[in-house]
Write a protein that holds these residues in place. Sequence first.
Motif, PDB file in Angstrom:
ATOM      1  N   ALA A   1       0.578  -1.135   8.330  1.00 14.12           N
ATOM      2  CA  ALA A   1       1.042   0.250   8.241  1.00 14.12           C
ATOM      3  C   ALA A   1       0.341   1.150   9.254  1.00 14.12           C
ATOM      4  CB  ALA A   1       0.827   0.769   6.825  1.00 14.12           C
TER       5      ALA A   1
ATOM      6  N   ASP B   1       1.740   0.564  12.585  1.00 12.02           N
ATOM      7  CA  ASP B   1       3.034   1.237  12.619  1.00 12.02           C
ATOM      8  C   ASP B   1       2.856   2.734  12.873  1.00 12.02           C
ATOM      9  OD1 ASP B   1       5.705   1.713  12.426  1.00 12.02           O
ATOM     10  OD2 ASP B   1       5.823   1.508  10.241  1.00 12.02           O
TER      11      ASP B   1
ATOM     12  N   ASP C   1       7.202   9.197   7.843  1.00 13.27           N
ATOM     13  CA  ASP C   1       8.046   8.069   7.448  1.00 13.27           C
ATOM     14  C   ASP C   1       7.234   6.797   7.239  1.00 13.27           C
ATOM     15  OD1 ASP C   1      10.219   9.723   7.627  1.00 13.27           O
ATOM     16  OD2 ASP C   1      10.788   9.082   9.659  1.00 13.27           O
ATOM     17  N   CYS C   2       6.174   6.630   8.032  1.00  7.15           N
ATOM     18  CA  CYS C   2       5.312   5.449   7.878  1.00  7.15           C
ATOM     19  C   CYS C   2       4.653   5.452   6.503  1.00  7.15           C
ATOM     20  CB  CYS C   2       4.249   5.418   8.974  1.00  7.15           C
ATOM     21  SG  CYS C   2       4.909   5.263  10.649  1.00  7.15           S
TER      22      CYS C   2
ATOM     23  N   ARG D   1       7.232   4.513   3.837  1.00  6.97           N
ATOM     24  CA  ARG D   1       7.520   3.079   3.806  1.00  6.97           C
ATOM     25  C   ARG D   1       6.395   2.310   3.109  1.00  6.97           C
ATOM     26  NH1 ARG D   1       9.706   3.985   9.019  1.00  6.97           N
ATOM     27  NH2 ARG D   1       7.727   3.466  10.017  1.00  6.97           N
TER      28      ARG D   1
ATOM     29  N   ASP E   1       6.459   3.077  -0.752  1.00 13.29           N
ATOM     30  CA  ASP E   1       7.556   2.387  -1.436  1.00 13.29           C
ATOM     31  C   ASP E   1       7.328   0.877  -1.481  1.00 13.29           C
ATOM     32  OD1 ASP E   1       8.804   4.799  -1.831  1.00 13.29           O
ATOM     33  OD2 ASP E   1      10.086   4.633  -0.050  1.00 13.29           O
ATOM     34  N   ALA E   2       6.810   0.320  -0.382  1.00 16.66           N
ATOM     35  CA  ALA E   2       6.599  -1.130  -0.335  1.00 16.66           C
ATOM     36  C   ALA E   2       5.566  -1.572  -1.362  1.00 16.66           C
ATOM     37  CB  ALA E   2       6.175  -1.545   1.074  1.00 16.66           C
TER      38      ALA E   2
ATOM     39  N   TYR F   1       6.801  -5.340   3.440  1.00 18.17           N
ATOM     40  CA  TYR F   1       6.643  -4.126   4.242  1.00 18.17           C
ATOM     41  C   TYR F   1       7.325  -4.298   5.586  1.00 18.17           C
ATOM     42  CZ  TYR F   1       4.628  -0.414   7.053  1.00 18.17           C
ATOM     43  OH  TYR F   1       4.473   0.673   7.877  1.00 18.17           O
ATOM     44  N   ASN F   2       8.322  -3.465   5.828  1.00 18.65           N
ATOM     45  CA  ASN F   2       8.983  -3.423   7.133  1.00 18.65           C
ATOM     46  C   ASN F   2       9.444  -4.815   7.574  1.00 18.65           C
ATOM     47  OD1 ASN F   2       9.945  -1.819   9.172  1.00 18.65           O
ATOM     48  ND2 ASN F   2       8.076  -1.881  10.400  1.00 18.65           N
ATOM     49  N   GLU F   3      10.050  -5.545   6.619  1.00 20.43           N
ATOM     50  CA  GLU F   3      10.583  -6.887   6.848  1.00 20.43           C
ATOM     51  C   GLU F   3       9.499  -7.926   7.073  1.00 20.43           C
ATOM     52  OE1 GLU F   3      13.500  -6.777   9.927  1.00 20.43           O
ATOM     53  OE2 GLU F   3      14.869  -5.502   8.789  1.00 20.43           O
TER      54      GLU F   3
END
Length: 810
Positions: free
Chosen positions: A132, A135, A143-144, A147, A150-151, A344-346
Motif C-alpha cells: 500500500a 502504491d 484512494d490508496c 483500497r 477495504d482490503a 489488495y489491488n489484485e
Amino acid sequence: MAHDGQHCSFVLVADFDIDKGAQLTYQFPQPLGMDEGLLANLMLPDGAERQPADWTVFFLNQTPFNTIKPVLSWDNEDGGEAVEEDARMLYVINLVRTKLDKTARRGAIVKAMAICTRYPFVQIFKPVLLLALDDYFMNPSQDCLARLFDAVNAMDLSSMPTLSRYEKLIMRSTERQDVFIGRYDDFSALNDPGTATQQTAPLPPAVRPGHKSSNSGDSRVSYEDSLHRARKDPGRNGPESYKSASQMRSPTTPSEASFSLDGSAVWVGDESGLDQMGFVATAASASTTSIASAAQTRGRRSTDASSSSSHGAYGRLGENAPSLTGAATAALKDSHFFHTAINYNEHLLPVKVPLSTFPEEVGEGSLTMLCTTFSPTITTMSGPMHPHLHTNGSLTPPVIVLFNALVTGKRIIFLGHHKLAENVSNHVLAACALGSGCGVVLKGFIKRAFPYATLINREEWENIPGYIAGVTNPIFEAAGSWDLLCDIGTNRLVVHKDIYSSHPASWTPSSNQLIMRTGTLKAESSVGSEEEAVRVQTKEGGPAQKPESAGRPDSADNVFIDDILAAIASHYSEAHVRAKFAEYALRFVRVASRYEEDLLGSTTIGYPSTTYTERPGEKPRLGSGAFFTDDTACTKELAINAGRIEAWRRTECYRLYQADWKRSLARNPIQGFDLAHQLSRLRYAKSISDGEAELIFRTLAECLHSYDQVTELLSWLPPHLHGLQPLSFGLFHQQEVVRDLAVDLFNELRAYPIGVQFLQALNHFQRYAYVRQAHARELRLKDPNTLAIPQSAYMSRTPSNRSESSLGGG
C-alpha cells in the motif's frame, strides 16, 4: 476473541515536510480527533530520513492524551476476560520509507502509512502495508487509503476458531502442527488460499527448521526444577529418565507385535491378539491408507486423534466427529495459525493469524532477542543495588533485574541511539511479555507501554506511573526521569543513582519477620538478600548506599537464566522460551501468595497454604498453596523474594491479578481443590503417602467429566514439564487402587483427541504400563475371575528404580 466488526479501524498517512516537519496528511475514514502533530511524530521517528525503511508500533485509547474521539463499537476481547478499558485499546503498526529523489529539496521523500487495529498481532499487516505504501508513493491520494481499508476489512475470519484460555495455553506449549486441528469447521482453512489440495497423504508433524521440538523428552528444566537443582537435591531423577519415545526402544517381548509403541499411536487391546479394544492414531503420524490397513488387518477400530467438531463438546471421540477426508487429502498447515488472505489491488497476500495470543503480547517482541541483548556475559550493570530489583545482590542476572523492575512498577526506558525504531519497539514489547508472563499470568503492562516515545508529549507519558518507553534520542538518558535504563546499543543496564529517593526500601518489623506455620522464624538471608537492604538508612533517616554484596552464583534465578541461555544456544524455539518465563512469573505469584498469607494471615491471590491431612474419623484433605520441598527451602525463597513482593503488592498490576484470581475461582472448569499443588506434589515431592496418592488420583479422576475440564488439566502438563509424566507415576504405584485410578484418568483423556496427543508423548515404558493395565482392566470387567496382572510384570520394565513405598517426582 470476537471476529465480527472491522479488522482495520483507521488508516493514517504522514509526510515529512522540510519546512514544517512531520505532517499528518490523511486520516481515513474519518479524523481521530486527537493531536495530529503527536500522530505524525510517532509515525515519522527520529532519523527516519537516514533509513530506507523502519517500523514503529504505538497505541491509541491507552491514556487520556492519546484517546480518540470517534465512538466505535468495541467487542469484548478474550471471551469476556479482558477488562473494559483494555478492550478499547487500538494497536497501530506503522511503516515509514525513504525514497531517493533528485528533484526533492534534500534528495529524498519520506512518507509513512499506519493501520489502526484492535488485534494485538499487528505483524500480520506488514505485507499489505508494504504494497500500500508503494502504491501511495506512485499515486499519493486518498484512494490508496480506501483500497487498503477495504482490503483489510474484507479479510475473511468467519471460520477462525475461538479458543478458550486453556486451549490457548496448550497450543502455545506444543510444536505439534496438528494440535486442535478439529477446531476448524473446514479443514481447507488450513490451506493457502486458492491452493489446490492434491496431496493424498497428510504431512508428518514438522518442527521449525533449526529448532528442537519441545516434547516430553525435553532435557531443559523448569523454574521449579531449577530451585531443586540449585539446592542439589540428591533425590531428583536425572535427565536420562526423561528421554523421548523416539530415543528409547521398547523391550523385545513375544507380545511386542500386539502394541504400537513407536511414538505414533496408543494401542489398547488383548496382547494375544484375540480381543481388540481399539487404537488411536493421528492424521499427522500415519497416512489414511496405513490407518485403514492397520484397522483392517488387526481388526481394530481406528479413530483419528484430530477428528472433532468445533463446538464445546467436540473433543470427545465418537461424538459428532467429522470425517478425516478433508484433513487426509489436504496439504496441512500449522494449526497454530488461521490461514487466510488479503486481496489488495489484485495481489492475494497469505496471512497467518496466531490463535494463542493474549492481550499483553503485541507484535513481534521476542524474549529470545531480549535475553540475548542482556545476557550476563555481555551486559554491564551499574548504579546502586535495590531490594526491589536485586534479588541476588550483584549477581542478579540482568533479565531478572528487568523482570523485577517491571513487576514492581519502576520507570523503564529502552534506549537505542542510532538504532532502528523497530528495534527499540520490539524490545519494549518483549519486556511487556516478560513482565506479564507472556500474557498468561499478569496484566497492565501494555497499558503503560510506549514502544516508541517522542519528545513531543514527553511530559504526558513520563507522568504515567511505571511507564515502559522506547526511545532513540540520548537526551532521555541525561534527563534522568527513569529508574532503570536499558541501552540496547551498548548492552548496559543502569539503575538510577537516586532510586532510593523515588522508591524507598520501606521495611516494617512485620515484613522483616516471616510468620511461619511452625512458629515465628526470622527469614534466613542469603548473600545479597533483602535483609541486607534494610540497612540503607543514614542516621538522619535519608537513603544511603547499600553495602556491596556478592550474591550466590547457584541461586535459583541464576540457574534459571543459565538454562534459558543454554536453550537459546541450542536453537530452542521462541515458544519454548516463552513457556519458561510464563512458568517463572506464575511461580513468583504463588510464592507471593504464601508470603502474603504468612504476613497477614490470609491471601487474596491464591489458595491458602495447607498440607495433606489424614486424621482418624475425619475425611482426608488435600494440600494447597505454593509447593516447597521443605520448610528451610520455603523460608529461604520467601526471604529472597520479599523485597520484590512487597513492592509488587503496591502496584496496579497486583490489583488486576487480585481481580483475575477472584474470577478464576468462579469460572475454572475444575473446582474445589488446588490442581497446581497436586501436580507439583507428583513432580517434586520426595515421597507421598499411599493415602495422599490415592486421594490425588481419585480427585483428578472424579473431576474429569467434560472437555473443558480435560483442557484445564492438560494446560498444567506442558511438554517442557514432561507432559503426562507426573500422572504416569500412578501406573507404577504399589497399591492396585492407585493404579486403577491412574488408568481411569488416562482412559478419560484418551476419549479426546487432545488427550490422545498427550498420551502419544509418553515414553515406551509409561505407555506399555498403561496398555497392560488397561487391558487387564477390560478382562476383569468381562470376567471377574480373571487375575490382575502382577505388579512385578511391569514394574521391572520401568525406567525408574523409585521405591514402591513412595510416589513423586523427587
